[in-house]
Design a protein around this motif. Structure first.
Motif, PDB file in Angstrom:
ATOM      1  N   PRO A   1       0.790  -1.241   0.000  1.00 54.72           N
ATOM      2  CA  PRO A   1       0.000   0.000   0.000  1.00 54.72           C
ATOM      3  C   PRO A   1       0.819   1.286   0.000  1.00 54.72           C
ATOM      4  N   TYR A   2       2.017   1.234   0.558  1.00 52.97           N
ATOM      5  CA  TYR A   2       2.776   2.470   0.758  1.00 52.97           C
ATOM      6  C   TYR A   2       3.737   2.779  -0.393  1.00 52.97           C
ATOM      7  N   THR A   3       3.836   1.904  -1.367  1.00 56.07           N
ATOM      8  CA  THR A   3       4.828   2.131  -2.422  1.00 56.07           C
ATOM      9  C   THR A   3       4.327   3.152  -3.446  1.00 56.07           C
ATOM     10  N   GLY A   4       5.263   3.842  -4.094  1.00 59.19           N
ATOM     11  CA  GLY A   4       4.899   4.690  -5.228  1.00 59.19           C
ATOM     12  C   GLY A   4       4.737   3.781  -6.435  1.00 59.19           C
ATOM     13  N   MET A   5       3.679   3.966  -7.213  1.00 57.68           N
ATOM     14  CA  MET A   5       3.509   3.102  -8.393  1.00 57.68           C
ATOM     15  C   MET A   5       3.602   3.913  -9.674  1.00 57.68           C
ATOM     16  N   ILE A   6       4.431   3.426 -10.599  1.00 60.51           N
ATOM     17  CA  ILE A   6       4.788   4.222 -11.785  1.00 60.51           C
ATOM     18  C   ILE A   6       4.260   3.598 -13.071  1.00 60.51           C
ATOM     19  N   ILE A   7       3.651   4.453 -13.904  1.00 61.23           N
ATOM     20  CA  ILE A   7       3.281   4.009 -15.259  1.00 61.23           C
ATOM     21  C   ILE A   7       3.928   4.983 -16.249  1.00 61.23           C
ATOM     22  N   SER A   8       4.571   4.427 -17.262  1.00 60.10           N
ATOM     23  CA  SER A   8       5.326   5.285 -18.183  1.00 60.10           C
ATOM     24  C   SER A   8       4.531   5.554 -19.457  1.00 60.10           C
ATOM     25  N   THR A   9       5.170   6.298 -20.353  1.00 65.16           N
ATOM     26  CA  THR A   9       4.513   6.640 -21.630  1.00 65.16           C
ATOM     27  C   THR A   9       4.577   5.466 -22.614  1.00 65.16           C
ATOM     28  N   ARG A  10       5.106   4.309 -22.170  1.00 65.56           N
ATOM     29  CA  ARG A  10       4.967   3.103 -22.996  1.00 65.56           C
ATOM     30  C   ARG A  10       3.488   2.853 -23.266  1.00 65.56           C
ATOM     31  N   GLU A  11       2.642   3.296 -22.303  1.00 63.58           N
ATOM     32  CA  GLU A  11       1.213   3.023 -22.385  1.00 63.58           C
ATOM     33  C   GLU A  11       0.456   4.217 -22.966  1.00 63.58           C
ATOM     34  N   SER A  12      -0.672   3.900 -23.592  1.00 70.88           N
ATOM     35  CA  SER A  12      -1.486   4.935 -24.228  1.00 70.88           C
ATOM     36  C   SER A  12      -2.214   5.772 -23.177  1.00 70.88           C
ATOM     37  N   GLU A  13      -2.757   6.890 -23.633  1.00 70.65           N
ATOM     38  CA  GLU A  13      -3.561   7.748 -22.751  1.00 70.65           C
ATOM     39  C   GLU A  13      -4.701   6.934 -22.119  1.00 70.65           C
ATOM     40  N   GLU A  14      -5.343   6.096 -22.919  1.00 76.11           N
ATOM     41  CA  GLU A  14      -6.495   5.331 -22.436  1.00 76.11           C
ATOM     42  C   GLU A  14      -6.099   4.365 -21.312  1.00 76.11           C
ATOM     43  N   VAL A  15      -4.985   3.639 -21.525  1.00 75.25           N
ATOM     44  CA  VAL A  15      -4.533   2.695 -20.495  1.00 75.25           C
ATOM     45  C   VAL A  15      -4.108   3.463 -19.252  1.00 75.25           C
ATOM     46  N   ARG A  16      -3.419   4.575 -19.447  1.00 76.19           N
ATOM     47  CA  ARG A  16      -2.950   5.364 -18.294  1.00 76.19           C
ATOM     48  C   ARG A  16      -4.133   5.908 -17.491  1.00 76.19           C
ATOM     49  N   ARG A  17      -5.172   6.290 -18.196  1.00 80.02           N
ATOM     50  CA  ARG A  17      -6.363   6.810 -17.505  1.00 80.02           C
ATOM     51  C   ARG A  17      -6.933   5.739 -16.571  1.00 80.02           C
ATOM     52  N   LYS A  18      -7.033   4.518 -17.066  1.00 77.68           N
ATOM     53  CA  LYS A  18      -7.595   3.421 -16.267  1.00 77.68           C
ATOM     54  C   LYS A  18      -6.657   3.099 -15.093  1.00 77.68           C
ATOM     55  N   MET A  19      -5.361   3.091 -15.395  1.00 73.37           N
ATOM     56  CA  MET A  19      -4.380   2.744 -14.350  1.00 73.37           C
ATOM     57  C   MET A  19      -4.374   3.788 -13.225  1.00 73.37           C
ATOM     58  N   LEU A  20      -4.674   5.029 -13.592  1.00 77.67           N
ATOM     59  CA  LEU A  20      -4.720   6.089 -12.577  1.00 77.67           C
ATOM     60  C   LEU A  20      -5.892   5.894 -11.616  1.00 77.67           C
ATOM     61  N   GLN A  21      -6.829   5.047 -12.005  1.00 78.95           N
ATOM     62  CA  GLN A  21      -7.991   4.802 -11.126  1.00 78.95           C
ATOM     63  C   GLN A  21      -7.779   3.605 -10.207  1.00 78.95           C
ATOM     64  N   VAL A  22      -6.625   2.947 -10.320  1.00 79.25           N
ATOM     65  CA  VAL A  22      -6.417   1.764  -9.471  1.00 79.25           C
ATOM     66  C   VAL A  22      -5.114   1.853  -8.667  1.00 79.25           C
ATOM     67  N   GLY A  23      -4.619   3.063  -8.472  1.00 82.85           N
ATOM     68  CA  GLY A  23      -3.522   3.178  -7.517  1.00 82.85           C
ATOM     69  C   GLY A  23      -2.187   3.697  -8.019  1.00 82.85           C
ATOM     70  N   ILE A  24      -2.095   4.019  -9.318  1.00 86.09           N
ATOM     71  CA  ILE A  24      -0.835   4.590  -9.821  1.00 86.09           C
ATOM     72  C   ILE A  24      -0.613   5.955  -9.166  1.00 86.09           C
ATOM     73  N   SER A  25       0.652   6.259  -8.805  1.00 94.04           N
ATOM     74  CA  SER A  25       0.904   7.545  -8.138  1.00 94.04           C
ATOM     75  C   SER A  25       1.956   8.400  -8.847  1.00 94.04           C
ATOM     76  N   GLN A  26       2.628   7.833  -9.863  1.00 90.84           N
ATOM     77  CA  GLN A  26       3.621   8.614 -10.612  1.00 90.84           C
ATOM     78  C   GLN A  26       3.498   8.290 -12.103  1.00 90.84           C
ATOM     79  N   VAL A  27       3.613   9.323 -12.936  1.00 86.54           N
ATOM     80  CA  VAL A  27       3.603   9.090 -14.387  1.00 86.54           C
ATOM     81  C   VAL A  27       4.727   9.901 -15.043  1.00 86.54           C
ATOM     82  N   SER A  28       5.234   9.371 -16.154  1.00 84.96           N
ATOM     83  CA  SER A  28       6.172  10.181 -16.938  1.00 84.96           C
ATOM     84  C   SER A  28       5.352  10.992 -17.928  1.00 84.96           C
TER      85      SER A  28
END
Ligand code: SAM
Length: 478
Positions: free
Chosen positions: A319-346
């Motif tokens: 629960p306490y970790t920072g979770m990162i999603i990069s620009t490898r993923e599309s806007e659509e995937v990043r949007r969904k991932m931001l709803q399940v706990g991602i806390s950092q994006v490039s």
């Protein structure tokens, strides 16, 4: 034999324990009573200081991941988001990768930097070029970088990496400096980790690629990276060298996701058990098309829905970790991932060496294709429009809140008291210095609303004063 505290890779990432976990999870995937209990156990509990969360063990989290009942998957998403909100609020930290060199002596079969690739242009930035790249990144508004390099003891020795870090920190340009340099370079020695620590790095990031030893050895047939134990034990050496913030990740798509998920959580448990500090961040990259790499040759690609569930289950388990999603993923995937706990994006990333100073996105030295090609201004505006505060904050690192000092604040749910106002202040800096008129409009409105949510009056007042000072170009250092 599985031993979470062992310093031997084969023991803390025990193959049999992973297989047993997958079997246990499969047997319990429809055990909804257990799943409800696990979700209840994982939810944040309010305390006088803030909140606490128990997390889940790799065995428990594997049960959630195995469950494919839509109703329960929705419940998982809710709990994941609840946890992220409780610890970090709605702030999302922004960063950009900076590629220093694509010279590499390894044979990684999924990466175009592999030694046998003779047609990719090889490039290593000079210090003048590092400076130009950094200024281009500063001109966009970035404050936090992750430096990336292939492994090549002749072309990219540790001295080169240290020189680049020094150059980056020494550039004081117009509106702001790069305040935190995270480092993603190959596994190295305790002595070199000590040098990186002395150079003032933020997080040391190293992706495991795969936790399956047999696959690991096949995917890394040649070069120093072939050594599974040396790679897997790198974080222990980094911590021995004094680096207390380390970032884990696997390259999803190479091996079975169930195996990787369990291995990743076992690694997190190992760091916590041995060093008292779990991973500062966990990244979830997926293998992408690149120069001479076709991701379809790997049998384990995962659909977007499964990828989202994996992210949610990681957030619930750690629960306490920072979770990162990069620009490898599309806007659509990043949007969904931001709803399940991602806390950092490039944002606005270029994965080529020297890419930020080019007008058009160059492809000749690129590591992989970038799906989300929006500008930083577009990403910032989009984050706000989807209810997130874009944060350029690096205050924890600069105030010495790293390792267990960061974790003790985070695990008690107090870090949000720093993150939320600091996010608003650094967003104001961004708006004043770099944003388009449209983004400014959305941003100032959001800041006004968000300030009202700061519960402690003295904190709110200080944030308001600081924001006014920034607007009047009277800077303080956050
Ligand atoms: N050379 C260092 C190492 O060996 O760890 C730094 C790694 S590299 C610059 C950063 C990461 O990019 C790798 O760890 C790998 O997971 C990822 N990567 C490599 N090829 C990729 C591809 N085709 N698609 C997506 N990610 C890739």
């Amino acid at each position: 034999m599985y031993n979470v505290k062992s310093l031997k890779a084969d023991e803390f990432i025990d193959h049999q324990e992973i297989l047993d976990t997958i079997e246990y999870a499969e047997a319990n995937k429809n055990n909804y009573e257990l799943i409800d209990q696990l979700l209840e156990k994982a939810r944040p509990v309010k305390t006088a200081e803030g909140c606490v969360c128990s997390g889940l063990s790799h065995r428990e989290a594997a049960v959630l991941l195995a469950c494919d009942e839509p109703k329960y998957i929705e419940k998982m998403y809710k709990v994941a988001q609840e946890i992220k909100d409780a610890f970090y609020g709605n702030r999302i930290v922004l960063f950009a990768p900076l590629y220093l060199s694509n010279y590499c002596v390894n044979g990684c079969v999924y990466c175009p930097y592999h030694l046998k690739n003779k047609h990719i242009a090889r490039k290593k930035l000079t210090q003048e070029e590092v400076k130009a790249e950094v200024i281009a990144l500063q001109d966009m508004g970035h404050k936090r970088l992750a430096i990336e390099a292939g492994e090549d003891p002749v072309n990219n020795p540790i001295e080169y990496i240290l020189e680049c870090i020094d150059t980056i920190y020494s550039i004081h340009h117009k509106n702001g400096d790069i305040r935190r340099v995270n480092v993603n370079i190959a596994a190295t020695t305790v002595e070199n980790y000590r040098k990186l620590k002395e150079a003032g790095i933020g997080t040391y990031i190293l992706f495991q690629e795969t936790y399956n030893k047999k696959s690991y050895e096949e995917l890394h047939p040649t070069g120093p990276k072939h050594d599974y134990a040396y790679h897997t034990e790198a974080m222990d050496r980094a911590m021995e060298g004094g680096i207390d913030d380390v970032g884990l990740g696997v390259l999803f798509g190479l091996e079975s996701y169930k195996y990787e998920f369990t291995g990743l959580l076992m690694h997190a448990e190992h760091l916590e058990a041995v060093h008292g500090v779990g991973p500062h961040t966990i990244s979830v990259p997926r293998v992408k098309h690149a120069d001479d790499i076709d991701p379809d040759v790997f049998d384990n690609s995962i659909p977007d829905e499964m990828f989202t569930k994996i992210a949610a289950c990681i957030r619930i388990a750690v629960p306490y970790t920072g979770m990162i999603i990069s620009t490898r993923e599309s806007e659509e995937v990043r949007r969904k991932m931001l709803q399940v706990g991602i806390s950092q994006v490039s944002g606005a990333s270029r994965t080529s060496v020297g890419g930020y100073t080019e007008k058009e996105r160059p492809h000749d030295t690129e590591q992989f294709d970038v799906s989300d090609q929006r500008t930083l201004d577009e990403v910032v505006k989009w984050l706000m429009e989807t209810g997130h505060i874009p944060s350029f904050c690096t205050a924890c690192y600069r105030a010495g809140r790293t390792g267990d000092r960061f974790m003790s604040l985070c695990k008690t749910g107090q870090i949000i008291n720093c993150c939320h106002p600091n996010a608003l202040m650094t967003l104001t800096e961004y708006l004043v210095d770099y944003a388009s008129e449209e983004t400014k409009k959305v941003g100032y409105k959001m800041i006004e609303e968000e300030l009202k949510k700061i519960p402690k009056e003295n904190v709110r007042k200080t944030a308001e004063e600081n924001i006014e000072a920034i607007k009047n170009s009277n800077r303080r250092d956050f």
